[in-house]
Design a protein around this motif. Sequence first.
Motif, PDB file in Angstrom:
ATOM      1  N   SER A  41      -5.173  12.912   6.543  1.00 41.56           N
ATOM      2  CA  SER A  41      -5.105  11.637   5.837  1.00 41.56           C
ATOM      3  C   SER A  41      -6.122  11.653   4.699  1.00 41.56           C
ATOM      4  O   SER A  41      -7.265  12.063   4.889  1.00 41.56           O
ATOM      5  CB  SER A  41      -5.408  10.475   6.790  1.00 41.56           C
ATOM      6  OG  SER A  41      -4.517  10.493   7.895  1.00 41.56           O
ATOM      7  N   VAL A  42      -5.700  11.185   3.527  1.00 43.12           N
ATOM      8  CA  VAL A  42      -6.540  11.240   2.336  1.00 43.12           C
ATOM      9  C   VAL A  42      -6.468   9.897   1.619  1.00 43.12           C
ATOM     10  O   VAL A  42      -5.384   9.355   1.398  1.00 43.12           O
ATOM     11  CB  VAL A  42      -6.082  12.363   1.372  1.00 43.12           C
ATOM     12  CG1 VAL A  42      -7.011  12.430   0.160  1.00 43.12           C
ATOM     13  CG2 VAL A  42      -6.030  13.715   2.085  1.00 43.12           C
ATOM     14  N   VAL A  43      -7.636   9.369   1.252  1.00 39.70           N
ATOM     15  CA  VAL A  43      -7.732   8.174   0.411  1.00 39.70           C
ATOM     16  C   VAL A  43      -8.691   8.502  -0.714  1.00 39.70           C
ATOM     17  O   VAL A  43      -9.832   8.917  -0.459  1.00 39.70           O
ATOM     18  CB  VAL A  43      -8.238   6.949   1.200  1.00 39.70           C
ATOM     19  CG1 VAL A  43      -8.486   5.775   0.253  1.00 39.70           C
ATOM     20  CG2 VAL A  43      -7.252   6.545   2.278  1.00 39.70           C
TER      21      VAL A  43
ATOM     22  N   LEU B 177      -1.276  10.200   2.075  1.00 40.32           N
ATOM     23  CA  LEU B 177      -2.147   9.937   0.924  1.00 40.32           C
ATOM     24  C   LEU B 177      -2.014   8.504   0.441  1.00 40.32           C
ATOM     25  O   LEU B 177      -0.898   7.993   0.278  1.00 40.32           O
ATOM     26  CB  LEU B 177      -1.791  10.886  -0.231  1.00 40.32           C
ATOM     27  CG  LEU B 177      -2.377  10.539  -1.615  1.00 40.32           C
ATOM     28  CD1 LEU B 177      -3.887  10.707  -1.623  1.00 40.32           C
ATOM     29  CD2 LEU B 177      -1.719  11.403  -2.698  1.00 40.32           C
ATOM     30  N   VAL B 178      -3.156   7.872   0.188  1.00 40.55           N
ATOM     31  CA  VAL B 178      -3.219   6.635  -0.585  1.00 40.55           C
ATOM     32  C   VAL B 178      -4.086   6.919  -1.805  1.00 40.55           C
ATOM     33  O   VAL B 178      -5.267   7.238  -1.669  1.00 40.55           O
ATOM     34  CB  VAL B 178      -3.815   5.464   0.222  1.00 40.55           C
ATOM     35  CG1 VAL B 178      -4.048   4.262  -0.683  1.00 40.55           C
ATOM     36  CG2 VAL B 178      -2.896   5.074   1.364  1.00 40.55           C
ATOM     37  N   GLU B 179      -3.489   6.837  -2.985  1.00 40.46           N
ATOM     38  CA  GLU B 179      -4.242   7.046  -4.209  1.00 40.46           C
ATOM     39  C   GLU B 179      -5.082   5.813  -4.508  1.00 40.46           C
ATOM     40  O   GLU B 179      -4.580   4.689  -4.494  1.00 40.46           O
ATOM     41  CB  GLU B 179      -3.297   7.336  -5.376  1.00 40.46           C
ATOM     42  CG  GLU B 179      -2.527   8.642  -5.240  1.00 40.46           C
ATOM     43  CD  GLU B 179      -1.728   8.978  -6.490  1.00 40.46           C
ATOM     44  OE1 GLU B 179      -2.198   8.622  -7.606  1.00 40.46           O
ATOM     45  OE2 GLU B 179      -0.639   9.565  -6.359  1.00 40.46           O
TER      46      GLU B 179
ATOM     47  N   LEU C 178       0.855  -1.176   0.000  1.00 40.39           N
ATOM     48  CA  LEU C 178       0.000   0.000   0.000  1.00 40.39           C
ATOM     49  C   LEU C 178       0.894   1.229   0.000  1.00 40.39           C
ATOM     50  O   LEU C 178       1.492   1.562   1.027  1.00 40.39           O
ATOM     51  CB  LEU C 178      -0.899   0.004   1.241  1.00 40.39           C
ATOM     52  CG  LEU C 178      -2.227  -0.719   1.122  1.00 40.39           C
ATOM     53  CD1 LEU C 178      -2.865  -0.852   2.490  1.00 40.39           C
ATOM     54  CD2 LEU C 178      -3.155   0.022   0.189  1.00 40.39           C
ATOM     55  N   PRO C 179       1.010   1.882  -1.123  1.00 43.63           N
ATOM     56  CA  PRO C 179       1.933   3.025  -1.196  1.00 43.63           C
ATOM     57  C   PRO C 179       1.358   4.258  -0.504  1.00 43.63           C
ATOM     58  O   PRO C 179       0.553   4.981  -1.088  1.00 43.63           O
ATOM     59  CB  PRO C 179       2.104   3.242  -2.700  1.00 43.63           C
ATOM     60  CG  PRO C 179       0.828   2.735  -3.294  1.00 43.63           C
ATOM     61  CD  PRO C 179       0.355   1.614  -2.408  1.00 43.63           C
ATOM     62  N   ILE C 180       1.736   4.477   0.729  1.00 45.40           N
ATOM     63  CA  ILE C 180       1.306   5.668   1.459  1.00 45.40           C
ATOM     64  C   ILE C 180       2.338   6.768   1.217  1.00 45.40           C
ATOM     65  O   ILE C 180       3.513   6.624   1.568  1.00 45.40           O
ATOM     66  CB  ILE C 180       1.175   5.390   2.966  1.00 45.40           C
ATOM     67  CG1 ILE C 180       0.144   4.278   3.215  1.00 45.40           C
ATOM     68  CG2 ILE C 180       0.766   6.666   3.715  1.00 45.40           C
ATOM     69  CD1 ILE C 180       0.003   3.895   4.669  1.00 45.40           C
TER      70      ILE C 180
END
Length: 459
Positions: free
Chosen positions: A233-235, A50-52, A35-37
């Motif tokens: 935090s953003v997803v 951010l996780v896109e 999971l690329p944070i």
Amino acid sequence: MSSGSPHLLRSWGRLSRVAWLASCLLASTWAHAALPIQHWTQASGARVYLVESHAIPMVDVQIDLDAGSRRDPAAQAGLASVMTGQMSSGLRSAPARSGAYAQALDENQIGEAWADLGASFGASAGADRMGFSLRSLSYPDLLDKAVALAARQMAHPSFPEAVWLRDRERISAAIRESLTKPATLVQQKFASAVYGVHPYGYRTTPESLSRIGVQDLHTLHAQSLQTCRASVSVVGALTRAQTDALVTRLLALWPNTSPCKPLPTVPEVAPLAEAQNLSVPFDSAQAHVLIGQPGYKRNDPDFFALLVGNHILGGGGFVSRLTEQVREKRGLSYSVYSYFSPGLHAGAFTVGLQTRPDQATQAVAVAKEVVQGFVSAGPTEAELLAAKSNLVGGFALRIDSNRKLLDNVANIAWNRLPLNYLDTWTQQVERVSLDDVRRAMARVLQPQRMVTVVLGAQP
């Protein structure tokens, strides 16, 4: 509501179903892939994670601040929760250049504005954190309006006195009603005994609410919302550049006081000096039992050993040792459980059950014996393997939606965990040994000094 609202709401409903299906598919992928944070700090001091996730056109945002109820004045317990709750009661006007939501809005108009956008915004305060959440479709025209409204709602609440006085009476009445319920009474008695004078043990009362005025809400708001303290935090379906711009707009109306001055230190939870056995008379069909003590802080290096250990002891549902001994072998309770509540301070370790009033003494004795035996000897090899298999097998359920993934990213951000925390979670669980569990549980738990609260037992 505008004439376009029904279309937007229908679109939102369809997207919610699509989001659920996409999340189910993504959960499997996320559970087995990195999971690329992405993480960076803005010039204001705001920390962004951010996780896109471009599978669906949706964005979820969580903003956290160190302004939870642990910082409430003792005489005004509930202040942080009240302040966040009142942020939807009205917006004061802003300069016209602020855009579509520059005018003053009352609570009904705020609700209609969010409904028109098919988006949602929330504010809340827990023991440690004050938080704000935003969910919106990522279509630029809708997202821009949602961000503008969220920015206004966070920065420019009006806290109308009439609304607060109305809500204060409603909340006070709800508190008084809750005090007629055994679950509330036993929990309050337990928290007071475990936490003592620490703010984790504060409870909101009609009296503490009566000491909170509108000016207190304004003061706390001004003290709390500072960009240099924000963890964001953003997803969702945004790139890093788009996310950076979104965060900048969300926090644009906050005071920029970077670098932040240190906040006052909150004392740690004091360990218990001796056992306490508290009996609360109550005419109830079931006796309510809570047993426990202060546990550990979230940054404890033995976090995973304690997670696995408690899963075996009482956190694993019907396969836990407490369930086997209290329910299956003796039939003393339908449900018995244990859990830790780690936070910035040592949250409580709790064993809970309900039983017939005439069986309370026996049920307490068995539960205590199980805890003592587990702390002394630890788990068996079979229990350890089963617990690790169960936890690892259920990992996908922890991230099977955007909201759950956001909660996990926010947890990483808040607790300053490694960015690969989710990638290595299953390995960390699998790495736990028998000795790790024995040592960690014996270090943290002291069965001979626990609090026992029994409400409604037969004398």
